[in-house]
Design an enzyme around this catalytic site. Structure first.
Site, PDB file in Angstrom:
ATOM      1  N   HIS A   1       0.854  -1.185   0.000  1.00 58.97           N
ATOM      2  CA  HIS A   1       0.000   0.000   0.000  1.00 58.97           C
ATOM      3  C   HIS A   1       0.893   1.238   0.000  1.00 58.97           C
ATOM      4  O   HIS A   1       1.847   1.307   0.782  1.00 58.97           O
ATOM      5  CB  HIS A   1      -0.918  -0.009   1.233  1.00 58.97           C
ATOM      6  CG  HIS A   1      -1.824   1.184   1.281  1.00 58.97           C
ATOM      7  ND1 HIS A   1      -2.926   1.292   0.448  1.00 58.97           N
ATOM      8  CD2 HIS A   1      -1.779   2.313   2.007  1.00 58.97           C
ATOM      9  CE1 HIS A   1      -3.528   2.458   0.684  1.00 58.97           C
ATOM     10  NE2 HIS A   1      -2.858   3.090   1.614  1.00 58.97           N
TER      11      HIS A   1
ATOM     12  N   GLU B   1     -10.134  -5.964   7.164  1.00 61.77           N
ATOM     13  CA  GLU B   1     -10.208  -4.506   7.207  1.00 61.77           C
ATOM     14  C   GLU B   1      -9.246  -3.915   6.179  1.00 61.77           C
ATOM     15  O   GLU B   1      -8.044  -4.253   6.179  1.00 61.77           O
ATOM     16  CB  GLU B   1      -9.843  -4.017   8.620  1.00 61.77           C
ATOM     17  CG  GLU B   1     -10.324  -2.615   8.868  1.00 61.77           C
ATOM     18  CD  GLU B   1     -10.035  -2.149  10.310  1.00 61.77           C
ATOM     19  OE1 GLU B   1     -10.106  -0.955  10.548  1.00 61.77           O
ATOM     20  OE2 GLU B   1      -9.726  -3.013  11.160  1.00 61.77           O
ATOM     21  N   LEU B   2      -9.751  -3.031   5.328  1.00 62.95           N
ATOM     22  CA  LEU B   2      -8.973  -2.481   4.209  1.00 62.95           C
ATOM     23  C   LEU B   2      -7.667  -1.834   4.699  1.00 62.95           C
ATOM     24  O   LEU B   2      -7.695  -0.964   5.572  1.00 62.95           O
ATOM     25  CB  LEU B   2      -9.817  -1.440   3.465  1.00 62.95           C
ATOM     26  CG  LEU B   2      -9.148  -0.755   2.271  1.00 62.95           C
ATOM     27  CD1 LEU B   2      -8.963  -1.732   1.126  1.00 62.95           C
ATOM     28  CD2 LEU B   2      -9.967   0.448   1.818  1.00 62.95           C
TER      29      LEU B   2
END
Ligand code: GAR
Length: 212
Positions: free
Chosen positions: A113, A147-148
């Protein structure tokens, strides 16, 4: 020999870095497949040209809403499991995943990410970091949970935000480090060096999990 399946949605430069590192460093692993949710993902051509199996599961075919999302994830899971992976690697895979899907790959799915998590989950991370006046930005490799953009952190890369940076300049600076960090994290997994303890990744012996 560990089997790796890599999921992409576009350019696939992180996938490419992993493919190249695996070959150069002769990991005890093979890239079993590269799978995209977009038929036009540029990274598919690179994978094919390196003799890697590819597949497309086009999310648009599955319709909108939660039922479409669940049907897409079920089909994606079926295709992934056809390649019997030990590890699933999300490399610019731009989909929100259902809890059933993330549970199926618990402790064997990694994501990268483009922020210093837990800051800036979601989209447009670099633009938001610039907008907030952040002095540092970066990227995080983490295990995937329901959960993102949460889950145990494996490694982080940090770069300065320079005066005059726009999103393109900052993301290019971060991406260079992503290409060093993500192959390292995947290598740690396939060589059995990543252990989860109380929901955290145990400190690696002898290798730094921070990149700069
Ligand atoms: C990378 O910067 C990655 O961190 C980011 O997308 C880019 C993909 O580039 N991932 C996400 O935003 C996930 N939410 P690539 O296709 O060239 O590897």
């Amino acid at each position: 020999m560990k089997r790796i399946v890599i999921l992409i949605s576009g350019r696939g430069s992180n996938m490419e870095a992993i493919v190249r590192a695996r070959a150069a460093e002769q990991w005890p692993a093979e890239i079993a497949a590269v799978i995209s949710n977009r038929p036009d993902a540029a990274g598919l051509a690179f994978a094919q040209s390196h003799g890697i199996a590819t597949a497309v599961v086009d999310h648009k075919v599955f319709g909108p809403g939660q039922s479409g999302r669940e049907a897409f994830d079920a089909e994606l899971q079926r295709v992934i499991d056809g390649f019997a992976p030990d590890l699933v690697v999300l490399a610019g895979f731009m989909r929100i995943l259902t809890p059933a899907f993330t549970a199926h790959y618990a402790d064997r799915m990694l994501n990268i990410h483009p922020s210093l998590l837990p800051a800036f989950t979601g989209l447009h991370t670099h633009q938001r970091a610039i907008g907030m006046g952040c002095k540092f930005a970066g990227a995080t490799v983490h295990f995937v949970t329901a959960e993102l953009d949460h889950g145990a952190i494996v490694a982080q890369a940090v770069v300065p935000v320079l005066p005059g940076d726009d999103e393109a300049a900052l993301s290019a600076r971060v991406l260079k480090l992503e290409h060093r960090m993500y192959p390292s994290a995947v290598r740690w997994f396939v060589s059995g060096q990543l252990a989860l303890e109380s929901g955290r990744v145990r400190q690696l012996a002898g290798e730094s999990q921070s990149f700069s």
